[in-house]
Scaffold this motif. Structure first.
Motif, short mmCIF file in Angstrom:
data_model
loop_
_atom_site.label_atom_id
_atom_site.label_comp_id
_atom_site.label_asym_id
_atom_site.label_seq_id
_atom_site.Cartn_x
_atom_site.Cartn_y
_atom_site.Cartn_z
N THR A 1 -4.04 -4.65 1.52
CA THR A 1 -2.81 -4.25 0.85
C THR A 1 -2.11 -5.49 0.31
OG1 THR A 1 -2.51 -2.31 2.26
CG2 THR A 1 -0.58 -3.09 1.09
N ASP B 1 -7.19 -1.12 -7.90
CA ASP B 1 -7.46 0.26 -7.51
C ASP B 1 -8.96 0.53 -7.44
OD1 ASP B 1 -6.38 3.02 -7.01
OD2 ASP B 1 -7.55 3.44 -8.82
N THR C 1 -4.86 -1.62 -2.04
CA THR C 1 -3.59 -0.94 -2.25
C THR C 1 -2.54 -1.94 -2.72
OG1 THR C 1 -4.07 0.70 -0.54
CG2 THR C 1 -1.76 0.39 -1.13
N ALA D 1 -1.56 3.87 -2.77
CA ALA D 1 -2.29 4.68 -1.81
C ALA D 1 -1.81 6.12 -1.83
CB ALA D 1 -2.15 4.10 -0.40
#
Length: 240
Positions: free
Chosen positions: A108, A132, A137, A148
Motif C-alpha cells: 500500500t 492497480d 493499493t 482497494a
C-alpha cells in the motif's frame, strides 16, 4: 523430626521472570526475527506490514513535517516514509522511482495528496493504472481515495478519462493555433536567420569580392549560414 519442604521447580520459561505472580516471560534467546523480503535497491529494510508513504516538497525551504505527521496518523511507520525535494513537473525524481520499483502486489502506498505523485492528469492516471495492474493499493488522504475499494477503482477510471480528455484538448488547441497563424501568414517554427534581404546583401557583397568572414560579421550571421543560402559561395580570403 526434620521435615524438608521440597517444592517443584518452576518451568524453564518462568526462570528469570520479573513479572508479578511469576507470569511467564519469553526467553530472549527464543526470539525469532521477523520475516522480511529482499531489500533490492530500496534504501530501507522492508517493513512487515508493507505500508509505505511518500512525501514531496518543491524546494528545500519548505517543510515535510506536515505531510509526515499526516501519514503517521494514517498508520504509516515514519521509517518507511520516503522523502523527496523537487518539482512535481520533473521527470527525474529518483526517490519516487526507487520506491515504485520496489512496490509489490499487496503493498500500500499512502500520500497526503495526489499532486505529490503526478505532474499532470495524464501522468497521474498512468501511474495509478500501473499500480492497480501490479496489485498495489494507493491511498490519498485529502481526496479520500483508496483503490482497494469499488469507489477507488471508479476514481481510477475517471482519472484515465480525464487524462485522455486533457490530451485531446491540448492537441485541439495546438491545431487551432497553427491554423490561425497560417491564416495570418505566419509559419510556426524557429525564425529564419537568413532573410531574403540578408541573402541578397550577402550575394552582392560576395560578388564584389568581399571576404566571407567580413560579410558574415556585418550581417550578424555565421559563415555556414551564408554558405547554405548562397550557393557556390567562395571565401575570397581563403582562396588568396
Amino acid at each position: 523430626m526434620l521435615v524438608c519442604d521440597h517444592k517443584k521447580p518452576p518451568p524453564s520459561d518462568q526462570l528469570h521472570s520479573d513479572t508479578p505472580n511469576g507470569a511467564p516471560v519469553k526467553n530472549p534467546s527464543q526470539n525469532v526475527p521477523p520475516v522480511t523480503r529482499p531489500a533490492g535497491r530500496f534504501r530501507y529494510r522492508r517493513a512487515a506490514w508493507d505500508l509505505f508513504g511518500y512525501t514531496r516538497v518543491s524546494t528545500a525551504a519548505q517543510s515535510l513535517d506536515g505531510q509526515i505527521d499526516a501519514l503517521v496518523g494514517a498508520g504509516a511507520d515514519e521509517r518507511w516514509i520516503v522523502r523527496e525535494t523537487g518539482s512535481g513537473r520533473r521527470d527525474d525524481r529518483p526517490e519516487l522511482t526507487a520506491l515504485l520499483e520496489q512496490l509489490r502486489g499487496g503493498d500500500t502506498l499512502v500520500v497526503v495528496r495526489l499532486d505529490r505523485l503526478g505532474r499532470s492528469a495524464a501522468h497521474l492516471a498512468g501511474l495509478v493504472r500501473d499500480l492497480d495492474e501490479r496489485g498495489v493499493t494507493l491511498r490519498s488522504l485529502t481526496e479520500a481515495l483508496d483503490t482497494a475499494t469499488p469507489a477507488g477503482r471508479f476514481v481510477v477510471h475517471v482519472l484515465a478519462a480525464m487524462a485522455q480528455m486533457e490530451a485531446d484538448l491540448i492537441r485541439e488547441r495546438t491545431l487551432d493555433g497553427l491554423a490561425a497563424a497560417r491564416a495570418r501568414g505566419r509559419v510556426g517554427g524557429r525564425p529564419r536567420v537568413m532573410t531574403q534581404e540578408k541573402i541578397a546583401a550577402a550575394r552582392s557583397a560576395l560578388d564584389d569580392g568581399q571576404p566571407l568572414a567580413s560579410v558574415a560579421r556585418v550581417l550578424g550571421v555565421s559563415e555556414s549560414s551564408i554558405r547554405r543560402h548562397v550557393p557556390r559561395t567562395t571565401d575570397v580570403s581563403a582562396a588568396v
